[in-house]
Design a protein around this motif. Structure first.
Motif, PDB file in Angstrom:
ATOM      1  N   UNK A   1       0.921  -1.140   0.051  1.00 47.82           N
ATOM      2  CA  UNK A   1      -0.100  -0.117  -0.076  1.00 47.82           C
ATOM      3  C   UNK A   1       0.932   1.259   0.026  1.00 47.82           C
ATOM      4  N   UNK A   2       1.918   1.160   0.804  1.00 46.91           N
ATOM      5  CA  UNK A   2       2.762   2.331   1.010  1.00 46.91           C
ATOM      6  C   UNK A   2       3.487   2.684  -0.386  1.00 46.91           C
ATOM      7  N   UNK A   3       3.796   1.596  -0.864  1.00 51.83           N
ATOM      8  CA  UNK A   3       4.395   1.584  -2.380  1.00 51.83           C
ATOM      9  C   UNK A   3       3.655   2.282  -3.291  1.00 51.83           C
ATOM     10  N   UNK A   4       2.458   1.786  -3.354  1.00 52.72           N
ATOM     11  CA  UNK A   4       1.580   2.195  -4.571  1.00 52.72           C
ATOM     12  C   UNK A   4       0.999   3.570  -4.093  1.00 52.72           C
ATOM     13  N   UNK A   5       1.145   4.177  -2.775  1.00 54.25           N
ATOM     14  CA  UNK A   5       0.604   5.457  -2.755  1.00 54.25           C
ATOM     15  C   UNK A   5       1.945   6.403  -3.051  1.00 54.25           C
ATOM     16  N   UNK A   6       2.942   5.965  -3.227  1.00 45.40           N
ATOM     17  CA  UNK A   6       4.072   6.804  -3.808  1.00 45.40           C
ATOM     18  C   UNK A   6       4.056   7.014  -5.203  1.00 45.40           C
ATOM     19  N   UNK A   7       3.375   6.289  -5.921  1.00 42.18           N
ATOM     20  CA  UNK A   7       3.389   6.145  -7.279  1.00 42.18           C
ATOM     21  C   UNK A   7       2.635   7.534  -7.483  1.00 42.18           C
ATOM     22  N   UNK A   8       1.579   8.164  -7.004  1.00 40.32           N
ATOM     23  CA  UNK A   8       0.872   9.281  -7.157  1.00 40.32           C
ATOM     24  C   UNK A   8       1.872  10.592  -7.369  1.00 40.32           C
ATOM     25  N   UNK A   9       3.340  10.315  -6.999  1.00 38.94           N
ATOM     26  CA  UNK A   9       4.037  11.369  -7.023  1.00 38.94           C
ATOM     27  C   UNK A   9       5.268  11.213  -8.115  1.00 38.94           C
ATOM     28  N   UNK A  10       4.817   9.978  -8.744  1.00 46.59           N
ATOM     29  CA  UNK A  10       5.962   9.865  -9.996  1.00 46.59           C
ATOM     30  C   UNK A  10       5.549  10.550 -11.036  1.00 46.59           C
ATOM     31  N   UNK A  11       6.559  11.469 -11.690  1.00 45.22           N
ATOM     32  CA  UNK A  11       6.387  12.344 -12.970  1.00 45.22           C
ATOM     33  C   UNK A  11       7.014  11.537 -14.035  1.00 45.22           C
ATOM     34  N   UNK A  12       6.091  11.323 -15.023  1.00 44.46           N
ATOM     35  CA  UNK A  12       6.687  11.024 -16.392  1.00 44.46           C
ATOM     36  C   UNK A  12       6.660  11.762 -17.391  1.00 44.46           C
ATOM     37  N   UNK A  13       7.916  12.059 -17.920  1.00 43.22           N
ATOM     38  CA  UNK A  13       7.871  12.796 -19.218  1.00 43.22           C
ATOM     39  C   UNK A  13       7.139  12.520 -20.448  1.00 43.22           C
ATOM     40  N   UNK A  14       6.801  13.234 -21.341  1.00 41.11           N
ATOM     41  CA  UNK A  14       6.322  13.153 -22.448  1.00 41.11           C
ATOM     42  C   UNK A  14       7.053  12.125 -23.300  1.00 41.11           C
TER      43      UNK A  14
END
Length: 290
Positions: free
Chosen positions: A270-283
């Motif tokens: 769960x904690x790992x998944x929540x961190x995904x919200x902060x991942x920025x992917x470039x174009x």
């Protein structure tokens, strides 16, 4: 964490964080029975909400009734901003099979059961899951849902497991607040599983965007990652993140109308998944993934 608005044109829109939590994995094996680690299941629900998750997805046929009871035990009385979304239209037999439960009488029974087990007077969002497509006409099923909405038992009505044609038909019957279909990086179109056919999110995403309807992917991790291919694996390795995190980030970047609900029975995951919200992917990274 960014937000998304459900039923934005209605008198009572719901704004939630753009990463929810799906409770299905909190049950026992084969989505049946009590969790193997009940204290951890309760801790996961509390941790999710404490971390800013205010959209929970459940159903009374998870368990059966297991996830609803866990939610009530962990979180009732509920925070004012918490949105609990449930599903009706299916049920489970003692052999653990999944079968339609979608006559108007069935749907009313299911709604009353959800209200009781969730300890609510009104359910904020209910997805009508379509099973046995065509056995009970869509207008009869949705008609029963909108009738219960007028009675105040349901605030907003959504559709789940729908084809493009079914969504188009539903939009002509009444206001569809959300759509919940199987969708992930690797599983974008229709897939046939032992318990039925599951239309993919990609088949309805443009319609959802046109109408301002949030698309909620289910099974985005369970059925997506084994077939993800080398691009997801390679980019996750380069970024130093898990494939699950990259899959969630891809969904969040794919469209602002997608509301992922990754589920897990592990507090660490769960904690790992929540961190995904902060991942920025470039174009460039999105183009690489395709």
């Amino acid at each position: 964490m960014s937000t998304i608005t459900i039923a934005r044109h209605s008198a009572r829109p719901l704004t939630v964080s753009r990463l929810g939590y799906g409770t299905m994995r909190l049950t026992g094996p084969e989505i049946w029975g009590e969790p193997a680690d009940r204290p951890q299941a309760l801790a996961i629900l509390k941790k999710a909400v404490a971390s800013g998750v205010n959209f929970l997805d459940t159903a009374d046929y998870y368990g059966e009734d297991v996830t609803n009871r866990l939610i009530a035990e962990a979180l009732h009385p509920y925070p004012a901003d918490l949105v609990i979304c449930t599903k009706v239209g299916a049920t489970r037999r003692p052999d653990k099979s999944w079968v339609p439960f979608n006559t108007p009488e069935n749907l009313r029974t299911a709604i009353d059961n959800n209200l009781r087990t969730l300890k609510q007077e009104q359910i904020q969002l209910v997805h009508l899951r379509l099973m046995g497509h065509g056995a009970v006409p869509l207008d009869e099923q949705l008609g029963a849902m909108f009738e219960m909405q007028r009675e105040g038992k349901i605030l907003h009505v959504g559709l789940s497991n729908v084809t493009r044609e079914e969504l188009e038909a539903g939009l002509k019957i009444g206001e569809i607040a959300t759509v919940e279909n199987m969708y992930s990086y690797a599983q974008r179109t229709t897939v046939v599983l032992p318990y039925g056919t599951n239309p993919g999110g990609e088949e309805v995403l443009d319609l959802c965007e046109q109408h301002g309807i949030p698309l909620i992917p289910f099974f985005s991790l369970v059925h997506g990652l084994p077939n993800a291919g080398h691009k997801l694996t390679e980019l996750a390795r380069r970024r130093g993140i898990s494939e699950a995190q990259l899959n969630i980030a891809w969904l969040l970047h794919k469209s602002p109308w997608i509301l992922p609900i990754p589920g897990t029975s592990s507090l660490a995951h769960l904690e790992e998944n929540l961190k995904a919200a902060d991942i920025e992917l470039s174009a460039e990274e999105m183009a690489y993934l395709g």
